[in-house]
Design a protein around this motif. Structure first.
Motif, PDB file in Angstrom:
ATOM      1  N   GLY A 195      29.834  -7.566  28.240  1.00 31.37           N
ATOM      2  CA  GLY A 195      30.726  -7.069  27.208  1.00 31.37           C
ATOM      3  C   GLY A 195      30.063  -7.007  25.843  1.00 31.37           C
ATOM      4  N   ALA A 196      28.986  -7.763  25.692  1.00 37.42           N
ATOM      5  CA  ALA A 196      28.274  -7.812  24.414  1.00 37.42           C
ATOM      6  C   ALA A 196      27.110  -6.828  24.356  1.00 37.42           C
ATOM      7  N   TYR A 197      26.354  -6.747  25.449  1.00 39.72           N
ATOM      8  CA  TYR A 197      25.148  -5.915  25.475  1.00 39.72           C
ATOM      9  C   TYR A 197      25.108  -5.086  26.753  1.00 39.72           C
ATOM     10  N   THR A 198      25.001  -3.794  26.593  1.00 33.90           N
ATOM     11  CA  THR A 198      24.976  -2.889  27.737  1.00 33.90           C
ATOM     12  C   THR A 198      23.815  -3.173  28.676  1.00 33.90           C
ATOM     13  N   ILE A 199      22.712  -3.679  28.139  1.00 30.21           N
ATOM     14  CA  ILE A 199      21.532  -3.896  28.975  1.00 30.21           C
ATOM     15  C   ILE A 199      21.794  -4.923  30.077  1.00 30.21           C
ATOM     16  N   PHE A 200      22.694  -5.864  29.852  1.00 28.14           N
ATOM     17  CA  PHE A 200      23.054  -6.810  30.919  1.00 28.14           C
ATOM     18  C   PHE A 200      23.727  -6.062  32.074  1.00 28.14           C
ATOM     19  N   TYR A 201      24.667  -5.199  31.721  1.00 30.80           N
ATOM     20  CA  TYR A 201      25.357  -4.413  32.749  1.00 30.80           C
ATOM     21  C   TYR A 201      24.374  -3.523  33.508  1.00 30.80           C
ATOM     22  N   ASP A 202      23.529  -2.818  32.768  1.00 27.92           N
ATOM     23  CA  ASP A 202      22.567  -1.917  33.405  1.00 27.92           C
ATOM     24  C   ASP A 202      21.612  -2.675  34.324  1.00 27.92           C
ATOM     25  N   THR A 253      38.093 -17.459  41.460  1.00 26.08           N
ATOM     26  CA  THR A 253      39.505 -17.101  41.449  1.00 26.08           C
ATOM     27  C   THR A 253      39.691 -15.612  41.171  1.00 26.08           C
ATOM     28  N   GLU A 254      40.896 -15.141  41.396  1.00 25.93           N
ATOM     29  CA  GLU A 254      41.224 -13.744  41.091  1.00 25.93           C
ATOM     30  C   GLU A 254      41.105 -13.478  39.597  1.00 25.93           C
ATOM     31  N   GLU A 255      41.397 -14.487  38.781  1.00 31.37           N
ATOM     32  CA  GLU A 255      41.294 -14.332  37.323  1.00 31.37           C
ATOM     33  C   GLU A 255      39.847 -14.069  36.901  1.00 31.37           C
ATOM     34  N   ALA A 256      38.905 -14.772  37.533  1.00 30.39           N
ATOM     35  CA  ALA A 256      37.492 -14.546  37.228  1.00 30.39           C
ATOM     36  C   ALA A 256      37.068 -13.149  37.668  1.00 30.39           C
ATOM     37  N   LYS A 257      37.573 -12.740  38.801  1.00 27.29           N
ATOM     38  CA  LYS A 257      37.263 -11.392  39.294  1.00 27.29           C
ATOM     39  C   LYS A 257      37.795 -10.328  38.330  1.00 27.29           C
ATOM     40  N   LYS A 258      38.962 -10.587  37.751  1.00 25.99           N
ATOM     41  CA  LYS A 258      39.568  -9.618  36.832  1.00 25.99           C
ATOM     42  C   LYS A 258      38.721  -9.411  35.583  1.00 25.99           C
ATOM     43  N   ILE A 259      38.195 -10.508  34.999  1.00 24.12           N
ATOM     44  CA  ILE A 259      37.402 -10.327  33.781  1.00 24.12           C
ATOM     45  C   ILE A 259      36.066  -9.660  34.108  1.00 24.12           C
ATOM     46  N   TYR A 260      35.557  -9.908  35.319  1.00 22.65           N
ATOM     47  CA  TYR A 260      34.340  -9.218  35.753  1.00 22.65           C
ATOM     48  C   TYR A 260      34.611  -7.719  35.890  1.00 22.65           C
ATOM     49  N   LEU A 261      35.774  -7.378  36.416  1.00 25.07           N
ATOM     50  CA  LEU A 261      36.175  -5.975  36.514  1.00 25.07           C
ATOM     51  C   LEU A 261      36.311  -5.351  35.129  1.00 25.07           C
ATOM     52  N   GLN A 262      36.886  -6.123  34.195  1.00 27.65           N
ATOM     53  CA  GLN A 262      37.029  -5.640  32.824  1.00 27.65           C
ATOM     54  C   GLN A 262      35.674  -5.293  32.215  1.00 27.65           C
ATOM     55  N   SER A 263      34.682  -6.143  32.454  1.00 26.05           N
ATOM     56  CA  SER A 263      33.347  -5.892  31.888  1.00 26.05           C
ATOM     57  C   SER A 263      32.733  -4.633  32.472  1.00 26.05           C
ATOM     58  N   CYS A 264      33.076  -4.339  33.716  1.00 27.64           N
ATOM     59  CA  CYS A 264      32.588  -3.090  34.324  1.00 27.64           C
ATOM     60  C   CYS A 264      33.237  -1.883  33.673  1.00 27.64           C
ATOM     61  N   MET A 265      34.538  -1.949  33.478  1.00 27.18           N
ATOM     62  CA  MET A 265      35.259  -0.820  32.884  1.00 27.18           C
ATOM     63  C   MET A 265      34.748  -0.504  31.485  1.00 27.18           C
ATOM     64  N   LEU A 266      34.405  -1.541  30.728  1.00 25.37           N
ATOM     65  CA  LEU A 266      33.906  -1.332  29.365  1.00 25.37           C
ATOM     66  C   LEU A 266      32.562  -0.611  29.343  1.00 25.37           C
ATOM     67  N   ASN A 267      31.801  -0.740  30.422  1.00 27.27           N
ATOM     68  CA  ASN A 267      30.454  -0.172  30.468  1.00 27.27           C
ATOM     69  C   ASN A 267      30.336   1.079  31.331  1.00 27.27           C
ATOM     70  N   ASN A 268      31.414   1.454  31.981  1.00 27.63           N
ATOM     71  CA  ASN A 268      31.323   2.530  32.958  1.00 27.63           C
ATOM     72  C   ASN A 268      32.475   3.507  32.761  1.00 27.63           C
ATOM     73  N   HIS A 269      32.161   4.651  32.171  1.00 23.62           N
ATOM     74  CA  HIS A 269      33.189   5.659  31.920  1.00 23.62           C
ATOM     75  C   HIS A 269      33.697   6.287  33.217  1.00 23.62           C
ATOM     76  N   ASN A 270      32.898   6.176  34.261  1.00 26.11           N
ATOM     77  CA  ASN A 270      33.306   6.704  35.566  1.00 26.11           C
ATOM     78  C   ASN A 270      33.777   5.580  36.474  1.00 26.11           C
ATOM     79  N   TYR A 271      34.381   4.567  35.871  1.00 28.83           N
ATOM     80  CA  TYR A 271      34.816   3.388  36.622  1.00 28.83           C
ATOM     81  C   TYR A 271      35.733   3.767  37.776  1.00 28.83           C
ATOM     82  N   SER A 272      35.487   3.146  38.899  1.00 29.40           N
ATOM     83  CA  SER A 272      36.344   3.310  40.074  1.00 29.40           C
ATOM     84  C   SER A 272      36.764   1.938  40.553  1.00 29.40           C
ATOM     85  N   ALA A 273      38.024   1.813  40.941  1.00 27.95           N
ATOM     86  CA  ALA A 273      38.515   0.533  41.454  1.00 27.95           C
ATOM     87  C   ALA A 273      37.893   0.206  42.805  1.00 27.95           C
ATOM     88  N   ASP A 274      37.254   1.178  43.426  1.00 21.83           N
ATOM     89  CA  ASP A 274      36.588   0.966  44.709  1.00 21.83           C
ATOM     90  C   ASP A 274      35.263   0.264  44.455  1.00 21.83           C
TER      91      ASP A 274
END
Length: 202
Positions: A95-102, A170-191
């Protein structure tokens, strides 16, 4: 071709990240406190400034901050759960640096078909977006140790990385991980099967 700014020049420990996050959650975070955390790392003045900049970016300026502040109790619970902490802290890094996501997306792509990835291959793939320069090398030497400390990857030998699959979170941890993906991926898919970023989780 114009290269994207990387931003990170100094790694911080997960202990520092946790202390800064706790201060953020309880409303006591400040530049003065972040300087205290940086100085506790035993570094020089110039490096302390870079460390404070990273702490700020990881917490008060994090793109995940609205989600974090809306879920304070849940975040506090995650920090107490050793299986949730890796997902929480890696989500904050991304969420802070795109390079981590990439970096994780590239690693996930290769880990899907092989057990190890070399430093040279990873740098080559990152350079396609960030350019092959000194700043990428500096950032890489911040990103990889932080991902190792978080328990997402391991380094069996110098220059080689392997994945550590996350489990029992937990599901809560999974949710914030999903959030970090959405912030970095304009083509985000729930799949999750379509995005290599999710190779690290079940």
């Amino acid at each position: 071709m114009e290269r994207i700014s990387i931003g990170i020049e100094k790694r911080i420990s997960l202990n520092v990240l946790e202390l800064a996050l706790r201060a953020t959650l309880d409303g006591t975070a400040s530049s003065a406190y972040f300087y205290e955390l940086a100085n506790a790392e035993g570094i020089g003045k110039n490096r302390a400034k870079k460390t404070v900049a990273v702490i700020n970016r990881m917490t008060l300026k994090n793109k995940l901050l609205p989600y974090i502040m809306d879920n304070k109790e849940t975040i506090n619970n995650m920090m107490r759960n050793r299986y949730d902490r890796p997902l929480l802290y890696v989500a904050m890094m991304c969420g802070a640096y795109t390079i981590f996501y990439d970096t994780l997306a590239i690693l996930g792509k290769y880990f899907h078909v092989q057990e190890e990835v070399s430093r040279d291959l990873l740098l080559k793939k990152l350079s396609e977006k960030y350019g092959n320069n000194r700043m990428l090398d500096v950032a890489f030497d911040c990103v990889m140790p932080m991902l190792v400390e978080a328990g997402f990857i391991e380094r069996p030998v110098p220059g080689i990385y392997a994945m550590r699959k996350q489990e029992k979170y937990t599901e809560e941890a999974k949710k914030i991980y999903l959030q970090s993906c959405m912030l970095n991926n304009h083509n985000y898919s729930a799949d999750m099967n379509r995005n290599p970023y999710f190779e690290f989780i079940n």
